[in-house]
Motif scaffolding. Sequence first.
Motif, PDB file in Angstrom:
ATOM      1  N   GLU A  88       0.832  -1.207   0.000  1.00 22.81           N
ATOM      2  CA  GLU A  88       0.000   0.000   0.000  1.00 22.81           C
ATOM      3  C   GLU A  88       0.864   1.254   0.000  1.00 22.81           C
ATOM      4  O   GLU A  88       0.587   2.220  -0.723  1.00 22.81           O
ATOM      5  CB  GLU A  88      -0.916  -0.004   1.225  1.00 22.81           C
ATOM      6  CG  GLU A  88      -2.037  -1.044   1.159  1.00 22.81           C
ATOM      7  CD  GLU A  88      -2.799  -1.136   2.466  1.00 22.81           C
ATOM      8  OE1 GLU A  88      -2.513  -0.336   3.392  1.00 22.81           O
ATOM      9  OE2 GLU A  88      -3.662  -2.019   2.574  1.00 22.81           O
ATOM     10  N   TYR A  89       1.901   1.245   0.800  1.00 21.71           N
ATOM     11  CA  TYR A  89       2.770   2.422   0.867  1.00 21.71           C
ATOM     12  C   TYR A  89       3.604   2.570  -0.396  1.00 21.71           C
ATOM     13  O   TYR A  89       3.861   3.700  -0.855  1.00 21.71           O
ATOM     14  CB  TYR A  89       3.640   2.353   2.127  1.00 21.71           C
ATOM     15  CG  TYR A  89       2.906   2.806   3.366  1.00 21.71           C
ATOM     16  CD1 TYR A  89       3.061   4.083   3.868  1.00 21.71           C
ATOM     17  CD2 TYR A  89       2.010   1.953   4.019  1.00 21.71           C
ATOM     18  CE1 TYR A  89       2.364   4.517   4.994  1.00 21.71           C
ATOM     19  CE2 TYR A  89       1.306   2.371   5.147  1.00 21.71           C
ATOM     20  CZ  TYR A  89       1.490   3.653   5.623  1.00 21.71           C
ATOM     21  OH  TYR A  89       0.794   4.078   6.723  1.00 21.71           O
ATOM     22  N   GLY A  91       2.554   1.649  -3.342  1.00 19.10           N
ATOM     23  CA  GLY A  91       1.590   2.145  -4.314  1.00 19.10           C
ATOM     24  C   GLY A  91       1.321   3.626  -4.164  1.00 19.10           C
ATOM     25  O   GLY A  91       1.206   4.352  -5.156  1.00 19.10           O
ATOM     26  N   ALA A  92       1.228   4.084  -2.919  1.00 22.75           N
ATOM     27  CA  ALA A  92       0.993   5.510  -2.676  1.00 22.75           C
ATOM     28  C   ALA A  92       2.158   6.349  -3.196  1.00 22.75           C
ATOM     29  O   ALA A  92       1.960   7.404  -3.810  1.00 22.75           O
ATOM     30  CB  ALA A  92       0.783   5.754  -1.179  1.00 22.75           C
ATOM     31  N   ALA A  95       2.129   6.405  -7.043  1.00 23.14           N
ATOM     32  CA  ALA A  95       1.120   7.342  -7.552  1.00 23.14           C
ATOM     33  C   ALA A  95       1.590   8.779  -7.391  1.00 23.14           C
ATOM     34  O   ALA A  95       1.364   9.623  -8.274  1.00 23.14           O
ATOM     35  CB  ALA A  95      -0.205   7.114  -6.822  1.00 23.14           C
ATOM     36  N   SER A  96       2.273   9.072  -6.291  1.00 23.58           N
ATOM     37  CA  SER A  96       2.748  10.445  -6.064  1.00 23.58           C
ATOM     38  C   SER A  96       3.809  10.840  -7.081  1.00 23.58           C
ATOM     39  O   SER A  96       3.977  12.034  -7.378  1.00 23.58           O
ATOM     40  CB  SER A  96       3.298  10.589  -4.640  1.00 23.58           C
ATOM     41  OG  SER A  96       4.577   9.980  -4.511  1.00 23.58           O
ATOM     42  N   SER A 142      -3.999  -1.286  -4.747  1.00 18.66           N
ATOM     43  CA  SER A 142      -5.077  -0.591  -4.043  1.00 18.66           C
ATOM     44  C   SER A 142      -5.069   0.897  -4.350  1.00 18.66           C
ATOM     45  O   SER A 142      -6.053   1.603  -4.073  1.00 18.66           O
ATOM     46  CB  SER A 142      -4.962  -0.828  -2.532  1.00 18.66           C
ATOM     47  OG  SER A 142      -3.821  -0.172  -2.000  1.00 18.66           O
ATOM     48  N   HIS A 143      -3.968   1.388  -4.921  1.00 17.88           N
ATOM     49  CA  HIS A 143      -3.874   2.805  -5.286  1.00 17.88           C
ATOM     50  C   HIS A 143      -4.122   3.042  -6.772  1.00 17.88           C
ATOM     51  O   HIS A 143      -3.812   4.112  -7.300  1.00 17.88           O
ATOM     52  CB  HIS A 143      -2.510   3.360  -4.881  1.00 17.88           C
ATOM     53  CG  HIS A 143      -2.367   3.522  -3.399  1.00 17.88           C
ATOM     54  ND1 HIS A 143      -2.751   4.661  -2.716  1.00 17.88           N
ATOM     55  CD2 HIS A 143      -1.927   2.659  -2.453  1.00 17.88           C
ATOM     56  CE1 HIS A 143      -2.532   4.502  -1.424  1.00 17.88           C
ATOM     57  NE2 HIS A 143      -2.023   3.300  -1.236  1.00 17.88           N
ATOM     58  N   THR A 287      -5.124   2.275 -14.975  1.00 16.42           N
ATOM     59  CA  THR A 287      -4.018   2.754 -14.137  1.00 16.42           C
ATOM     60  C   THR A 287      -3.832   4.254 -14.319  1.00 16.42           C
ATOM     61  O   THR A 287      -2.722   4.767 -14.215  1.00 16.42           O
ATOM     62  CB  THR A 287      -2.698   2.025 -14.476  1.00 16.42           C
ATOM     63  OG1 THR A 287      -2.382   2.236 -15.856  1.00 16.42           O
ATOM     64  CG2 THR A 287      -2.805   0.547 -14.197  1.00 16.42           C
ATOM     65  N   ILE A 289      -3.663   7.915 -13.420  1.00 15.75           N
ATOM     66  CA  ILE A 289      -3.396   8.710 -12.228  1.00 15.75           C
ATOM     67  C   ILE A 289      -3.970  10.091 -12.463  1.00 15.75           C
ATOM     68  O   ILE A 289      -3.563  10.802 -13.387  1.00 15.75           O
ATOM     69  CB  ILE A 289      -1.886   8.781 -11.927  1.00 15.75           C
ATOM     70  CG1 ILE A 289      -1.349   7.368 -11.686  1.00 15.75           C
ATOM     71  CG2 ILE A 289      -1.619   9.665 -10.730  1.00 15.75           C
ATOM     72  CD1 ILE A 289       0.154   7.295 -11.618  1.00 15.75           C
ATOM     73  N   SER A 293      -4.092  13.874  -7.968  1.00 15.03           N
ATOM     74  CA  SER A 293      -3.415  12.957  -7.049  1.00 15.03           C
ATOM     75  C   SER A 293      -2.290  13.666  -6.306  1.00 15.03           C
ATOM     76  O   SER A 293      -1.587  14.511  -6.887  1.00 15.03           O
ATOM     77  CB  SER A 293      -2.839  11.771  -7.824  1.00 15.03           C
ATOM     78  OG  SER A 293      -3.866  11.024  -8.421  1.00 15.03           O
TER      79      SER A 293
END
Length: 811
Positions: A88-89, A91-92, A95-96, A142-143, A287, A289, A293
Motif C-alpha cells: 500500500e505504501y 503504491g501511494a 502514484a505520487s 489498491s492505489h 491505471t 493517475i 493525485s
Amino acid sequence: MKYITLIEQMTLEEKASLMSGKDFWTTQSIERLGIRSLYLADGPHGIRRQAAAADHLGLNASIQATCYPTAATVANSWNVELGERIGEYLGAEAASQQVNVLLGPGINMKRNPLCGRNFEYFSEDPYLAGKMAAAYIRGIQSHGISACVKHFAVNNQEERRMSIDTIVDERALREIYLTAFEIAVQEGEPKTLMSSYNLLNGSYTNENIHIMKDILRDEWGYKGVLVTDWGGSNDRLAGLLAGNELEMPTTAGETNAEIIRAIQSGEIVEEGLDECVDRMLELIFTTEITAGSPREFAVEKHHKVAQWAAEESVVLLKNEGNILPLRKGVKLAVIGDFAKNPRYQGAGSSIVNPTIINNILDYLDQSDLTSIGYEPGFERQGKNNKKKLNRACALAQKADVVLLYMGLDEAYETEGLDRRSIEIPGNQINLLHALYKVNSNIVAVLACGSVVEIPWIHKIKGLIHGYLPGQAGAGAIGRILTGEVNPSGKLAETYPLCYEDTPSYHHFPGKEVSVEYRESIYMGYRYYDTAIKNVLFPFGYGLSYTQYEYSNLEVSSKGVTFELTNTGDIPGMEIVQLYVGCKSQEIFRAVKELKGFAKVRLAAGETRKVTLPFDDKTFRYFNVKTNKWEIEAADYEISIGASSADIRLADTLFVEGTGAPPPYDKDMLPAYYSGKANNVSSTEFEYLLGYKIPVSKWDRSQPLGYNDTIAQCQYAKGRSARFVYHLIAFVHWFLIKTGKRSTANLIMMSIYHMPFRGVARMTGGIVNMPMLDGILMMVNGHFFRGLSHVLKEKSRMVSIAQKNHIDRKIP
C-alpha cells in the motif's frame, strides 16, 4: 473484447505502436483517441523513477523515495498483512511520482545461494513466496496502479541470463518454479507480468507458448499485460503470438514495422494483434493517475512503516547465555564499517534513493546503552588493514560487549552477476578472530541479502541477521538489541554448513549454452530434510526473547487447529508452520512441504487457538503422465513446526486420491526416490526429462549470431572481435586490481554477458538489426564488408530520420 469500438478506430500502425515503448520507461500514446502513455518504474522495495537520463542498471540517481526492506528480508517476517501494508505504501509513493506500473515484486525461487539477485526474491519455498507476493500486489494495486510480477519464469542465475537455456523437468517446473507465480496471479491478480530473459527448455520464455498461453492464460486465467524484461525480446513476432503485449524499451519503431509487415503478408492475423491491444488498453485506462493525485507523501510516516517492516523481519539466530537483549549500563564497543555506513539494499536496477538513512551510532546516542566508541575495523572492499584491526581490538578490550557489524558490501550482491562464493570476506573474519582473543562477548550483526557460510559461529555469543533492512533498518536492529522489540523473524531459506552441501552445487551456474536443474523438486529444505543432510540453520528457524508451547493438535479433512501458549514473561510473535508429507513411496516426494503458516501475536502467558486451513495446494502433485494436478491416495503426515526441523505436533490423515496412474518407473530414478539428488547422472536426468539432454557447450565451429554473447568473441574468426574481447577482459582485470569493483561488475553485467541482439534491443534504435548484421559480419571475419554494411545502414537511418523531420514541419 472490451475496447472493440476504440480498436476499430485505430490504424494498423497505431495498433502496432502500442506494442513497444516510446522511450526507455514510457509507452506510446495515441493522442487523437485519448490513449495516453504509461510510465513504468523499477521498485521491488522502493520507487526508482529516474530524474536524469534513464538506464536499467542503477547508474543514475532517482527521485527520493522510501527504501523499504528487500523482499528477502520481508519474507523472514512471514507476515502477509505486513506485505500488503508495504505494498500500500509503495503504491501511494508510485502514484505520487506519477508511476503507472511498478516493476515488482520479484518472486523467482532461490535455487542456489550464489544467485546475485537473491536479495530481490522472497524464498526457496514457492508457497511462502507466492503468498507474500500476492499480498504486495494487493497493496500496490489498491492505489489504482499496476504491480508487475517478475521474472516469469525459471530465472535463477544472473550470469548469461539473457541467453542461458534452463533445462528443467515438467514436474519441478510446475511444483517449484511456477507455483509462486500461480498464487500471485490467482490471489493477487496483477495487471502486469514480466517475462524473464532466459530460455526455458529450448524456447525463450517470452515466446514460450507452454508457459505463456497453456499455463498462464488458459489454466490460470490471467487477463493482464505481458511485458518483456528490458531488452528481453528475441523474436518480436514469436513473442506477439505467445501473447506478449509490450516490448521494452523502445526499438524506435523497428519491431512495430515487423508486426505490420507480418499482418500485411498474412503471417499473423490482425485479430490476434487486436486482442493484445485490448489488454494493453485495459492497463492504460485502469491505471490512470488523476491530475489531483497528491504529488507528495508523508516522509516520516513512510519511514516508520519501513522500520516496522524491518523490526518484524530481523532474525535472531544465536543468543548464548541470553547475552541479548543488552542490559542498561553495559559498555559497548561498536566495530565494523557497516555500523557507520549501513548496508541496507542491493545493487542494480532496484537501487532506491532513500528519503532518510539511519545508522546504529545515531541510534545509540539516543538510547540508554553506553557506547565507549566506534572503530571501522576493516576495509569495506575486502582489503586487509592491520591498523584498523589493531584499533578495533584495543577498543574491544575496554568493553563489556563487542557489537560487531559485518556482511557483504554492495559489489557482492547485484543484478547481472552471481557471487563466486558464499563466504564473508576474509578480512572481516580475520578481525573476528582477533577480537575473540581479547573479548569473547561478541554480538554479530549480519548485513547481506542472501545465504552465507558461518563456520565461525562458535566465536560469537549473539547473532542478529538484519538481511537488507532498508533505510530504517538501523533503528529496527537497535530496538531489538535493547529489547524494546522482541525479535520474531524466521528464515525463509536454509543456511547450509557449506556451499558444497547445496543440492544444485554441481550444476550452477550454466556457463555456456544451458543450465541443468538435475536436482528437480529437491530445492532448499526439501532436499536437506529428505536426504537427511545437516544444516547450520533450517528453513523457518528464528529465536525469540520468550518461549512458546504448542499443544492439543486436531486434524480434520479441512485443516488443523492447535493451541499456542507464550510461556515467557514478555509479549511476542511466533510464526507457526504447517508441513505436509505423503507417506506413500509410489511417487518420489520431499519428506515434507510447507502448506500453511501464520504469525501469531501473544501476550505473556496468553494461550490462543490457531487454525490453519488446507487448500487446493495442500496434497497435490503434478503428474507428468496425465499432464495435470493429481492427489495420491495415501496417509499424510500433518506436522506443526517452529521450523522445518523443529516439529512440535504431528498426526496422520488419510486422503482420498484422484486415481491417476503412477508417472514413473521407480527403478529408473533411484536418486530421486532416495532424495539424494544433488549429483544425478545424465541417464537418470534424461529419463526424468523424457528426452535427451541438450548439448550444453558452445559450438565454436559455427559463426556467432544474434544470441551469442560478447564473451564468445574470444572464439570469433574476426581479429577485431578477438581484440575487443581481450580489451574488455583486461579492463575488467585492471578495475578489480585497482579496487573499482562496482565498475568492473558493470562491465560484466552490461557488456561481457550481453548477447549481440541486446545491442539492438537496448540502444533505443541507435543500432538496428540490419546494422547488427554488419557488426556480426565483422565479428565473423568479414571486417570491411561488415563495416560497409553498418555505414550504409546508418546513412539510410539518418536519411529517413531527416525526411520524417521535414514531413512533420510541412503543414
